[in-house]
Scaffold this motif. Structure first.
Motif, PDB file in Angstrom:
ATOM      1  N   LYS A 188     -11.426 -11.047 -12.100  1.00  0.00           N
ATOM      2  CA  LYS A 188     -10.814 -12.344 -11.733  1.00  0.00           C
ATOM      3  C   LYS A 188     -11.333 -12.854 -10.396  1.00  0.00           C
ATOM      4  CE  LYS A 188      -8.185 -12.417 -15.277  1.00  0.00           C
ATOM      5  NZ  LYS A 188      -8.644 -13.191 -16.419  1.00  0.00           N
ATOM      6  N   GLY A 189     -12.101 -12.015  -9.675  1.00  0.00           N
ATOM      7  CA  GLY A 189     -12.652 -12.461  -8.398  1.00  0.00           C
ATOM      8  C   GLY A 189     -11.903 -11.932  -7.187  1.00  0.00           C
ATOM      9  N   PHE A 190     -11.013 -10.971  -7.384  1.00  0.00           N
ATOM     10  CA  PHE A 190     -10.326 -10.365  -6.243  1.00  0.00           C
ATOM     11  C   PHE A 190     -11.149  -9.197  -5.720  1.00  0.00           C
ATOM     12  CE2 PHE A 190      -6.630 -12.095  -8.615  1.00  0.00           C
ATOM     13  CZ  PHE A 190      -6.040 -12.839  -7.602  1.00  0.00           C
ATOM     14  N   GLU A 191     -10.974  -8.922  -4.427  1.00  0.00           N
ATOM     15  CA  GLU A 191     -11.569  -7.710  -3.855  1.00  0.00           C
ATOM     16  C   GLU A 191     -10.442  -6.709  -3.628  1.00  0.00           C
ATOM     17  OE1 GLU A 191     -13.843  -6.191   0.188  1.00  0.00           O
ATOM     18  OE2 GLU A 191     -13.313  -8.310  -0.023  1.00  0.00           O
ATOM     19  N   ILE A 192     -10.631  -5.484  -4.083  1.00  0.00           N
ATOM     20  CA  ILE A 192      -9.589  -4.470  -3.877  1.00  0.00           C
ATOM     21  C   ILE A 192      -9.747  -3.876  -2.480  1.00  0.00           C
ATOM     22  CG2 ILE A 192      -8.592  -2.288  -4.711  1.00  0.00           C
ATOM     23  CD1 ILE A 192      -9.343  -3.155  -7.498  1.00  0.00           C
ATOM     24  N   LYS A 193      -8.706  -4.063  -1.645  1.00  0.00           N
ATOM     25  CA  LYS A 193      -8.763  -3.583  -0.264  1.00  0.00           C
ATOM     26  C   LYS A 193      -8.162  -2.192  -0.128  1.00  0.00           C
ATOM     27  CE  LYS A 193     -10.010  -6.140   2.648  1.00  0.00           C
ATOM     28  NZ  LYS A 193     -11.407  -6.436   3.064  1.00  0.00           N
ATOM     29  N   GLN A 194      -7.167  -1.909  -0.950  1.00  0.00           N
ATOM     30  CA  GLN A 194      -6.470  -0.609  -0.842  1.00  0.00           C
ATOM     31  C   GLN A 194      -5.798  -0.313  -2.182  1.00  0.00           C
ATOM     32  OE1 GLN A 194      -3.600  -0.678   2.366  1.00  0.00           O
ATOM     33  NE2 GLN A 194      -3.092   1.486   2.134  1.00  0.00           N
ATOM     34  N   LEU A 195      -5.880   0.932  -2.589  1.00  0.00           N
ATOM     35  CA  LEU A 195      -5.256   1.357  -3.849  1.00  0.00           C
ATOM     36  C   LEU A 195      -4.494   2.653  -3.566  1.00  0.00           C
ATOM     37  CD1 LEU A 195      -4.926   1.208  -6.918  1.00  0.00           C
ATOM     38  CD2 LEU A 195      -7.247   2.033  -7.162  1.00  0.00           C
ATOM     39  N   GLU A 196      -3.195   2.647  -3.892  1.00  0.00           N
ATOM     40  CA  GLU A 196      -2.368   3.815  -3.566  1.00  0.00           C
ATOM     41  C   GLU A 196      -1.516   4.206  -4.763  1.00  0.00           C
ATOM     42  OE1 GLU A 196      -1.887   5.354  -0.416  1.00  0.00           O
ATOM     43  OE2 GLU A 196      -3.272   4.043   0.688  1.00  0.00           O
ATOM     44  N   VAL A 197      -1.151   5.477  -4.798  1.00  0.00           N
ATOM     45  CA  VAL A 197      -0.195   5.925  -5.811  1.00  0.00           C
ATOM     46  C   VAL A 197       1.110   6.272  -5.094  1.00  0.00           C
ATOM     47  CG1 VAL A 197      -1.116   8.294  -5.754  1.00  0.00           C
ATOM     48  CG2 VAL A 197       0.243   7.570  -7.691  1.00  0.00           C
ATOM     49  N   ASN A 206       4.719   7.954 -11.686  1.00  0.00           N
ATOM     50  CA  ASN A 206       3.820   7.367 -10.690  1.00  0.00           C
ATOM     51  C   ASN A 206       3.803   5.850 -10.783  1.00  0.00           C
ATOM     52  OD1 ASN A 206       3.025   9.823  -9.654  1.00  0.00           O
ATOM     53  ND2 ASN A 206       1.275   9.998 -11.039  1.00  0.00           N
ATOM     54  N   ARG A 207       3.923   5.231  -9.627  1.00  0.00           N
ATOM     55  CA  ARG A 207       3.709   3.794  -9.478  1.00  0.00           C
ATOM     56  C   ARG A 207       2.377   3.610  -8.755  1.00  0.00           C
ATOM     57  NH1 ARG A 207       9.399   2.232  -9.413  1.00  0.00           N
ATOM     58  NH2 ARG A 207       9.635   1.824 -11.621  1.00  0.00           N
ATOM     59  N   TYR A 208       1.673   2.533  -9.059  1.00  0.00           N
ATOM     60  CA  TYR A 208       0.378   2.277  -8.424  1.00  0.00           C
ATOM     61  C   TYR A 208       0.420   0.950  -7.692  1.00  0.00           C
ATOM     62  CZ  TYR A 208      -1.054   6.247 -11.139  1.00  0.00           C
ATOM     63  OH  TYR A 208      -1.140   7.521 -11.648  1.00  0.00           O
ATOM     64  N   LEU A 209      -0.122   0.946  -6.467  1.00  0.00           N
ATOM     65  CA  LEU A 209      -0.101  -0.264  -5.633  1.00  0.00           C
ATOM     66  C   LEU A 209      -1.533  -0.718  -5.376  1.00  0.00           C
ATOM     67  CD1 LEU A 209       2.139   1.978  -4.215  1.00  0.00           C
ATOM     68  CD2 LEU A 209       2.861  -0.201  -3.262  1.00  0.00           C
ATOM     69  N   PHE A 210      -1.782  -1.991  -5.643  1.00  0.00           N
ATOM     70  CA  PHE A 210      -3.106  -2.587  -5.453  1.00  0.00           C
ATOM     71  C   PHE A 210      -2.983  -3.691  -4.407  1.00  0.00           C
ATOM     72  CE2 PHE A 210      -5.025  -0.938  -9.450  1.00  0.00           C
ATOM     73  CZ  PHE A 210      -3.878  -0.524 -10.102  1.00  0.00           C
ATOM     74  N   LEU A 211      -3.702  -3.540  -3.288  1.00  0.00           N
ATOM     75  CA  LEU A 211      -3.760  -4.633  -2.303  1.00  0.00           C
ATOM     76  C   LEU A 211      -5.095  -5.334  -2.500  1.00  0.00           C
ATOM     77  CD1 LEU A 211      -2.516  -6.057   0.216  1.00  0.00           C
ATOM     78  CD2 LEU A 211      -3.921  -4.511   1.589  1.00  0.00           C
ATOM     79  N   VAL A 212      -5.038  -6.638  -2.803  1.00  0.00           N
ATOM     80  CA  VAL A 212      -6.288  -7.370  -3.080  1.00  0.00           C
ATOM     81  C   VAL A 212      -6.414  -8.579  -2.182  1.00  0.00           C
ATOM     82  CG1 VAL A 212      -6.377  -6.619  -5.496  1.00  0.00           C
ATOM     83  CG2 VAL A 212      -5.252  -8.789  -4.943  1.00  0.00           C
ATOM     84  N   ASN A 213      -7.642  -9.022  -2.009  1.00  0.00           N
ATOM     85  CA  ASN A 213      -7.969 -10.224  -1.218  1.00  0.00           C
ATOM     86  C   ASN A 213      -8.635 -11.240  -2.114  1.00  0.00           C
ATOM     87  OD1 ASN A 213      -7.340  -9.845   1.502  1.00  0.00           O
ATOM     88  ND2 ASN A 213      -9.385 -10.646   2.044  1.00  0.00           N
ATOM     89  N   LYS A 214      -8.365 -12.505  -1.852  1.00  0.00           N
ATOM     90  CA  LYS A 214      -9.122 -13.561  -2.547  1.00  0.00           C
ATOM     91  C   LYS A 214     -10.196 -14.046  -1.565  1.00  0.00           C
ATOM     92  CE  LYS A 214      -8.565 -18.264  -4.291  1.00  0.00           C
ATOM     93  NZ  LYS A 214      -7.607 -19.284  -4.749  1.00  0.00           N
ATOM     94  N   ASN A 215     -11.458 -13.735  -1.840  1.00  0.00           N
ATOM     95  CA  ASN A 215     -12.534 -14.090  -0.893  1.00  0.00           C
ATOM     96  C   ASN A 215     -13.008 -15.523  -1.076  1.00  0.00           C
ATOM     97  OD1 ASN A 215     -12.500 -11.574   0.313  1.00  0.00           O
ATOM     98  ND2 ASN A 215     -13.827 -10.707  -1.269  1.00  0.00           N
TER      99      ASN A 215
END
Ligand SMILES: C[S@@+](CC[C@H](N)C(=O)[O-])C[C@H]1O[C@@H](n2cnc3c(N)ncnc32)[C@H](O)[C@@H]1O
Length: 263
Positions: free
Chosen positions: A188-197, A254-263
């Motif tokens: 979709k054009g997002f950049e993944i900045k951080q991925l956590e469980v 487990n829950r998963y957290l995605f922090l993304v940026n729209k560049n």
């Protein structure tokens, strides 16, 4: 038959969700989300699938009266609860809206929270397009979803446990969404900045923990679904409490957290 969203029209169910969200497990989960999203005073934030309003109320305090929070949901019960919870923050706006058709102009928000909502929607691609549209350039979003197949739950009758969980998963659009979400977000054009469980682990079945409320929600929801009877569920609940009374209780998800940026 998929009945996504319908469960949130049932007051017993939505009250159960509210109870679950007051447990230390879910409070810690929210803290993790806030830490990753890192809001500042004055920011304009969207909370997609506001639910009982815990996230919007806390984010309202973080952005302060100089900022704005919009919490949207499709469930009347949830909107009521969220309005009550945020009623002392006039800069927090709770309104009806669909994640797949967001009622906002393009590039409206500095930050977006979408916690445990994309796993429920019927078309996550459409929902992600909408998130991308309303986020400003260089804006960020925090997406949190569960993998409902990550559950490790001690129970001797594996067959019964599998049947119960199968019918619970029926109300999700994608109960294992985190497995494919990174690829979808990048597409979709997002950049993944951080991925956590974020694991939730309970070794007691008390009303102060997540899995107690999950048992309650499952008990209310699944009878009549996928051939599960009221007797099946009662037996399942009884056995879980028996296990707990012997000091042998064990639950993990487990829950998963995605922090993304729209560049
Ligand atoms: C599991 S609750 C999560 C609530 C909140 N985001 C949190 O984490 O505290 C999911 C919420 O998403 C809402 N929801 C489900 N499908 C939706 C959609 N298509 N658009 C907006 N909200 C939706 C439900 O009504 C429910 O309030």
């Amino acid at each position: 038959m998929k009945i996504i969203g319908d469960v949130f029209k049932d007051t017993k169910f939505t009250k159960g969700i509210e109870g679950m969200y007051m447990t230390p497990d879910v409070i810690a989960q929210r803290d993790k989300s806030f830490q990753m999203l890192g809001l500042s005073e004055g920011e304009k934030v969207l909370d997609i699938g506001v639910g009982p309003g815990f996230l919007s109320a806390a984010m309202g305090a973080m952005v302060g009266p100089g900022g704005e929070v919009y919490g949207i949901d499709m469930s009347e019960d949830m909107l009521e609860m969220a309005k009550m919870r945020c009623n002392e923050q006039p800069w927090v706006h709770i309104k009806s809206g669909n994640a797949m058709e967001l009622p906002f102009e393009p590039e409206s928000f500095d930050a977006i929270m979408a916690s445990q909502v994309y796993e429920l929607v019927s078309d996550v691609d459409v929902a992600l397009n909408e998130m991308h549209r309303v986020l400003r350039k260089n804006g960020r979003a925090l997406i949190l979803d569960s993998d409902w197949d990550s559950i490790v739950w001690y129970f001797q009758d594996r067959d019964l446990m599998d049947k119960i969980l199968l019918s619970w998963k029926e109300h999700y659009g994608d109960p294992i969404l985190p497995r494919t979400l990174s690829a979808k977000l990048i597409k979709k054009g997002f950049e993944i900045k951080q991925l956590e469980v974020f694991p939730i682990l309970n070794i007691k079945l008390t009303n102060n923990n997540f899995s107690y409320w999950l048992v309650k929600l499952i008990n209310d929801l699944v009878p009549g679904r996928k051939g599960i009877t009221r007797e099946d569920v009662e037996l399942w609940v009884k056995k879980l409490f028996d296990i707990d009374s012997k000091g042998e209780y064990f639950f993990n998800i487990n829950r998963y957290l995605f922090l993304v940026n729209k560049n």
